[in-house]
Every structure is written in structure tokens, then in C-alpha cells.
Design an enzyme around this catalytic site. Structure first.
Site, PDB file in Angstrom:
ATOM      1  N   ASP A  84      44.595  43.899  37.038  1.00 47.80           N
ATOM      2  CA  ASP A  84      42.790  44.338  36.950  1.00 47.80           C
ATOM      3  C   ASP A  84      43.025  45.886  38.008  1.00 47.80           C
ATOM      4  OD1 ASP A  84      41.826  42.152  36.107  1.00 47.80           O
ATOM      5  OD2 ASP A  84      41.290  41.422  38.601  1.00 47.80           O
ATOM      6  N   ASP A 103      43.703  35.565  40.330  1.00 49.42           N
ATOM      7  CA  ASP A 103      43.133  36.849  41.245  1.00 49.42           C
ATOM      8  C   ASP A 103      42.991  36.478  43.212  1.00 49.42           C
ATOM      9  OD1 ASP A 103      42.474  37.977  38.932  1.00 49.42           O
ATOM     10  OD2 ASP A 103      40.263  38.124  38.549  1.00 49.42           O
TER      11      ASP A 103
END
Length: 168
Positions: A138, A120
Site C-alpha cells: 500500500d 495489513d
């Protein structure tokens, strides 16, 4: 078995999401070397690129390394189910939603299998409103789920309006 053209659109969208996700992560890992740097301001203080090794699901939920294989298998099963659903679907909004969720799930599953965590890096925590660090996969999952909800609401509305319109 002939695959309907509209299902191919979902599969194509999933492939695009996986490619964008994996290319952006490769750039973050190798090109930008964010793992070594940790954080790079992009638009101060709103947007940063920050290194996060997410062992959970979207936005760090259910974190813990022990979930790696379970989450990977779950993501693959969800993607297969969505791929099957795309074969039966006729609505464009639903197809877009399926493609986005399927691509996001596969993109993050690739990371879990390769690294044991999901990379991330998109960080809007400087806004003080959104504290999570996330990635392209995501984002695709989140947008896909919103589109699934919107498609459901619009389909239910059309079903209610349809019979009433026929009576008049």
C-alpha cells in the site's frame, strides 16, 4: 525484443517492492504471529502492528470478499499495462513511480489469491490523524501515485518552459 535499460529499472523496483512486502507479511504472519496476538505496540502510542484482513483495496476501500477475484485480476492487468508503459518511458521519476505501483499491485494481488484478503499491519491510528492500517505494498502504491502526479506536473511545466525558452 530488447528491453530498454530504464524499463529494467522499473521491473527491478517492482521486484524489490514485492519481496519487501511479502517478507514483511511472512514475518508478521509467522515470526511475530500477529494474527494470534492481534496488536503489538512498537512506538507507543504512535505506531502499532495490528492484524487486519483487508478484503478491499488500499486502506480498506471497497471492502467485501466478493471483490477478491475482480481486484486480483484488475491488479494484474494494471501491472501489465504499467510494465508496457515502462517500455515506452524515458523519465526516471516516471519509471520509479511505475515500479512502485506495479510492485505494490502485485504484492497485494499475491495476498488476495493466497488468502482471500490482503494482510495489513502498519498502524498509525494512535496519532489520531491516520486511522487506516496498511502494508508495504500500500505504501509503495501511494508513493508511486504521488510520484506519477509529480512527474506529470514537472513534465507539463517543462513543456511550457521549453517553447518559451526557444523563442528568446
Amino acid at each position: 525484443m530488447k528491453i530498454p535499460r530504464i524499463a529494467l529499472a522499473a521491473y527491478g523496483m517492482a521486484i524489490v517492492v514485492v519481496l519487501l512486502d511479502q517478507i514483511s507479511k511472512a514475518w508478521i504472519i509467522s515470526g511475530l504471529q500477529l494474527q494470534e496476538i492481534g496488536r503489538v505496540p512498537v512506538i507507543r502510542p504512535i505506531l502499532n502492528f495490528s492484524w487486519v484482513e483487508n478484503t478491499g483495496v488500499s486502506f480498506g476501500l471497497f471492502s467485501g470478499g466478493e471483490a477478491r477475484w475482480g481486484l486480483s485480476i484488475f491488479s494484474i492487468i494494471v501491472s501489465i499495462a504499467l510494465g508496457w508503459w515502462a517500455l515506452k518511458s524515458q523519465r526516471r521519476l516516471l519509471i520509479a513511480a511505475i515500479g512502485l505501483v506495479m510492485g505494490g499491485a502485485i504484492g497485494n494481488a499475491i495476498d488476495r489469491v493466497r488468502f482471500g484478503y490482503v494482510v495489513d499491519f502498519i498502524d498509525f491510528s494512535g496519532t489520531g490523524v491516520f486511522p487506516w492500517v496498511f502494508n508495504v505494498a500500500d505504501s509503495a502504491i501511494t508513493i508511486g501515485v504521488v510520484l506519477l502526479i509529480l512527474d506529470t506536473l514537472l513534465s507539463e511545466r517543462a513543456a511550457k518552459v521549453g517553447p518559451a525558452a526557444e523563442k528568446s
